[in-house]
Design an enzyme around this catalytic site. Sequence first.
Site, PDB file in Angstrom:
ATOM      1  N   SER A   1    -107.531 -12.632 -93.209  1.00  0.00           N
ATOM      2  CA  SER A   1    -107.749 -14.067 -93.042  1.00  0.00           C
ATOM      3  C   SER A   1    -109.103 -14.342 -92.408  1.00  0.00           C
ATOM      4  O   SER A   1    -109.910 -13.427 -92.228  1.00  0.00           O
ATOM      5  CB  SER A   1    -106.606 -14.644 -92.192  1.00  0.00           C
ATOM      6  OG  SER A   1    -106.626 -16.046 -92.216  1.00  0.00           O
ATOM      7  N   ASN A   2    -109.353 -15.591 -92.093  1.00  0.00           N
ATOM      8  CA  ASN A   2    -110.597 -16.048 -91.465  1.00  0.00           C
ATOM      9  C   ASN A   2    -110.275 -16.750 -90.163  1.00  0.00           C
ATOM     10  O   ASN A   2    -109.210 -17.334 -90.024  1.00  0.00           O
ATOM     11  CB  ASN A   2    -111.262 -17.107 -92.357  1.00  0.00           C
ATOM     12  CG  ASN A   2    -111.984 -16.517 -93.527  1.00  0.00           C
ATOM     13  OD1 ASN A   2    -112.648 -15.489 -93.435  1.00  0.00           O
ATOM     14  ND2 ASN A   2    -111.868 -17.166 -94.666  1.00  0.00           N
ATOM     15  N   HIS A   3    -111.229 -16.794 -89.250  1.00  0.00           N
ATOM     16  CA  HIS A   3    -111.090 -17.627 -88.054  1.00  0.00           C
ATOM     17  C   HIS A   3    -111.217 -19.083 -88.466  1.00  0.00           C
ATOM     18  O   HIS A   3    -112.225 -19.468 -89.066  1.00  0.00           O
ATOM     19  CB  HIS A   3    -112.206 -17.344 -87.056  1.00  0.00           C
ATOM     20  CG  HIS A   3    -112.052 -16.047 -86.360  1.00  0.00           C
ATOM     21  ND1 HIS A   3    -110.991 -15.778 -85.530  1.00  0.00           N
ATOM     22  CD2 HIS A   3    -112.808 -14.927 -86.377  1.00  0.00           C
ATOM     23  CE1 HIS A   3    -111.115 -14.558 -85.048  1.00  0.00           C
ATOM     24  NE2 HIS A   3    -112.203 -14.016 -85.554  1.00  0.00           N
ATOM     25  N   SER A   4    -110.230 -19.885 -88.208  1.00  0.00           N
ATOM     26  CA  SER A   4    -110.326 -21.319 -88.458  1.00  0.00           C
ATOM     27  C   SER A   4    -109.131 -21.998 -87.831  1.00  0.00           C
ATOM     28  O   SER A   4    -107.993 -21.621 -88.096  1.00  0.00           O
ATOM     29  CB  SER A   4    -110.340 -21.588 -89.969  1.00  0.00           C
ATOM     30  OG  SER A   4    -110.218 -22.967 -90.207  1.00  0.00           O
TER      31      SER A   4
ATOM     32  N   ALA B   1    -111.529 -22.749 -94.518  1.00  0.00           N
ATOM     33  CA  ALA B   1    -112.221 -21.457 -94.479  1.00  0.00           C
ATOM     34  C   ALA B   1    -111.466 -20.539 -95.448  1.00  0.00           C
ATOM     35  O   ALA B   1    -110.534 -19.832 -95.072  1.00  0.00           O
ATOM     36  CB  ALA B   1    -112.198 -20.891 -93.077  1.00  0.00           C
TER      37      ALA B   1
END
Length: 224
Positions: free
Chosen positions: A29-32, A95
């Site tokens: 995943s992504n940081h968001s 994101a």
Amino acid sequence: FERGLLTGRHVLINAGPTREAIDPVRYISNHSSGKMGFALAEAAAEAGARVTLVAGPVSQPTPARVERVDVISAVEMLAACESALPADVFIASAAVADYRPASCAPGKLKKDPGSDDGMTLHMVRNPDILATLANHAQRPGLCVGFAAETDDVLGYASDKLTRKNLDLIIANDVSQPGIGFNADENAVTLIDRSLAPQPLAQASKQKLARQIIAVVAARLTNPS
Ligand code: C5P
């Protein structure tokens, strides 16, 4: 900030990260946090729009009068965004993971007890949700993207604007401490097709969201 600015308009916003499954218990995943997208949804609803908010996995409360669709992966997020068309405006604040594992293993992947070797994960490209909607048969009249960059912020952002066929891009420098990812404040620069940068000073994501929605509303009434 006028309340009736977007009356009769449908605003589609996506927010948060996407999660790409490796196996039943793991993902990439992504940081968001989704904060900027949720603030935009709230501001658009306050301005009188019908708002569809397609959200990845985040822990944000749904703003009043906003229709929220929860999704997990980029492929699901694209499908949910396409299902929400037609829309007057699309704001892509999510994101989105650029790649996903080529397949999700049906059972939990096990370590090889007889070896300390690493493992290789084969990834494939995810669809670009923003570029897909900005080149769609039912293209929203105003397509707005975000560009989170660490260097040459304006250069990369204007490149994205043209490459993805956008009307507006919101650039933010994520290398600066205290703003951007997960933070409560942000500082952004708006760039349109004339490539004239319009900086918005550091402020809460709620305040910036209202400023961005005012710019969006002005462009709907007065396209340039
Ligand atoms: O190319 P980059 O990921 O930096 O572009 C950022 C913009 O494109 C954001 O608005 C993001 O929501 C959107 N995007 C997308 N689908 C992707 C990757 C990015 O919609 N697969």
